[in-house]
Write a protein that holds these residues in place. Sequence first.
Motif, PDB file in Angstrom:
ATOM      1  N   PRO A  97      10.101  12.296   1.502  1.00  0.00           N
ATOM      2  CA  PRO A  97       8.961  13.203   1.654  1.00  0.00           C
ATOM      3  C   PRO A  97       7.762  12.709   0.837  1.00  0.00           C
ATOM      4  N   MET A  98       6.597  12.726   1.461  1.00  0.00           N
ATOM      5  CA  MET A  98       5.408  12.218   0.786  1.00  0.00           C
ATOM      6  C   MET A  98       4.305  13.253   0.778  1.00  0.00           C
ATOM      7  N   GLY A  99       3.635  13.355  -0.350  1.00  0.00           N
ATOM      8  CA  GLY A  99       2.454  14.183  -0.493  1.00  0.00           C
ATOM      9  C   GLY A  99       1.282  13.301  -0.850  1.00  0.00           C
ATOM     10  N   LEU A 100       0.187  13.909  -1.266  1.00  0.00           N
ATOM     11  CA  LEU A 100      -1.016  13.147  -1.590  1.00  0.00           C
ATOM     12  C   LEU A 100      -0.789  12.083  -2.667  1.00  0.00           C
ATOM     13  N   PRO A 101      -0.064  12.374  -3.763  1.00  0.00           N
ATOM     14  CA  PRO A 101       0.141  11.320  -4.779  1.00  0.00           C
ATOM     15  C   PRO A 101       0.849  10.082  -4.227  1.00  0.00           C
ATOM     16  N   GLU A 102       1.790  10.270  -3.301  1.00  0.00           N
ATOM     17  CA  GLU A 102       2.513   9.131  -2.731  1.00  0.00           C
ATOM     18  C   GLU A 102       1.683   8.365  -1.707  1.00  0.00           C
ATOM     19  N   LYS A 145       0.814  -1.211   0.000  1.00  0.00           N
ATOM     20  CA  LYS A 145       0.000   0.000   0.000  1.00  0.00           C
ATOM     21  C   LYS A 145       0.851   1.265   0.000  1.00  0.00           C
ATOM     22  N   THR A 146       1.889   1.341   0.834  1.00  0.00           N
ATOM     23  CA  THR A 146       2.750   2.520   0.861  1.00  0.00           C
ATOM     24  C   THR A 146       4.143   2.086   0.463  1.00  0.00           C
ATOM     25  N   HIS A 147       4.536   2.443  -0.732  1.00  0.00           N
ATOM     26  CA  HIS A 147       5.832   2.000  -1.252  1.00  0.00           C
ATOM     27  C   HIS A 147       6.797   3.152  -1.433  1.00  0.00           C
ATOM     28  N   ALA A 148       6.337   4.410  -1.289  1.00  0.00           N
ATOM     29  CA  ALA A 148       7.208   5.564  -1.480  1.00  0.00           C
ATOM     30  C   ALA A 148       8.106   5.759  -0.258  1.00  0.00           C
TER      31      ALA A 148
END
Length: 75
Positions: free
Chosen positions: A54-59, A48-51
Amino acid sequence: MIVTRSLPAARAFTARVDSAVTGVNVSTRFTDGGEFGFGAEIGISTQKTHARGPMGLPELTSTKYILTGDGQIRG
Protein backbone atom coordinates in the motif's frame (compact mmCIF):
# COMPACT_ATOMS: atom_id res chain seq x y z
CA MET A 1 27.49 13.53 -11.88
CA ILE A 2 29.04 16.49 -13.65
CA VAL A 3 32.53 17.97 -13.54
CA THR A 4 32.57 21.63 -14.50
CA ARG A 5 33.96 25.05 -13.64
CA SER A 6 30.78 26.73 -14.85
CA LEU A 7 28.28 27.44 -12.07
CA PRO A 8 25.46 28.13 -14.59
CA ALA A 9 26.13 24.78 -16.29
CA ALA A 10 26.09 22.98 -12.93
CA ARG A 11 22.80 24.64 -11.93
CA ALA A 12 21.21 23.79 -15.28
CA PHE A 13 22.39 20.17 -15.05
CA THR A 14 21.15 19.62 -11.49
CA ALA A 15 17.79 21.23 -12.26
CA ARG A 16 17.16 19.05 -15.32
CA VAL A 17 18.64 15.66 -14.46
CA ASP A 18 16.14 13.06 -13.25
CA SER A 19 18.04 11.27 -10.50
CA ALA A 20 17.80 10.71 -6.74
CA VAL A 21 21.41 11.86 -6.27
CA THR A 22 23.18 14.39 -8.46
CA GLY A 23 26.78 15.48 -7.89
CA VAL A 24 28.77 18.48 -9.01
CA ASN A 25 32.55 18.04 -8.87
CA VAL A 26 32.40 15.13 -6.38
CA SER A 27 33.07 11.41 -6.52
CA THR A 28 30.17 8.97 -6.90
CA ARG A 29 31.50 7.27 -3.77
CA PHE A 30 29.73 9.89 -1.63
CA THR A 31 26.31 8.39 -2.44
CA ASP A 32 25.82 5.89 0.37
CA GLY A 33 23.80 5.78 3.57
CA GLY A 34 26.77 6.53 5.82
CA GLU A 35 27.53 9.79 4.02
CA PHE A 36 23.89 10.89 4.24
CA GLY A 37 23.67 10.13 7.96
CA PHE A 38 21.30 7.16 7.56
CA GLY A 39 23.78 4.57 8.80
CA ALA A 40 26.27 2.55 6.79
CA GLU A 41 23.82 -0.29 6.14
CA ILE A 42 21.29 1.94 4.35
CA GLY A 43 21.86 2.62 0.66
CA ILE A 44 20.33 5.27 -1.55
CA SER A 45 17.99 3.96 -4.22
CA THR A 46 18.18 5.64 -7.60
CA GLN A 47 14.83 4.15 -8.56
CA LYS A 48 11.90 6.55 -8.54
CA THR A 49 9.32 4.17 -7.01
CA HIS A 50 10.92 1.70 -4.65
CA ALA A 51 8.09 1.10 -2.14
CA ARG A 52 6.03 -2.09 -2.26
CA GLY A 53 2.52 -2.69 -0.95
CA PRO A 54 0.00 0.00 0.00
CA MET A 55 1.31 3.42 -0.97
CA GLY A 56 0.41 6.91 0.14
CA LEU A 57 1.90 10.30 -0.64
CA PRO A 58 5.19 9.70 1.26
CA GLU A 59 5.85 6.52 -0.76
CA LEU A 60 5.08 8.25 -4.06
CA THR A 61 7.54 11.11 -3.55
CA SER A 62 11.31 11.02 -3.62
CA THR A 63 14.02 13.26 -2.26
CA LYS A 64 16.57 14.67 -4.68
CA TYR A 65 20.01 15.08 -3.14
CA ILE A 66 22.46 17.48 -4.77
CA LEU A 67 26.10 17.06 -3.74
CA THR A 68 28.58 19.83 -4.50
CA GLY A 69 32.31 19.93 -4.04
CA ASP A 70 35.68 21.01 -5.37
CA GLY A 71 36.88 17.66 -6.69
CA GLN A 72 36.75 15.65 -3.45
CA ILE A 73 37.21 11.91 -3.66
CA ARG A 74 36.65 9.18 -1.13
CA GLY A 75 39.24 6.45 -0.97
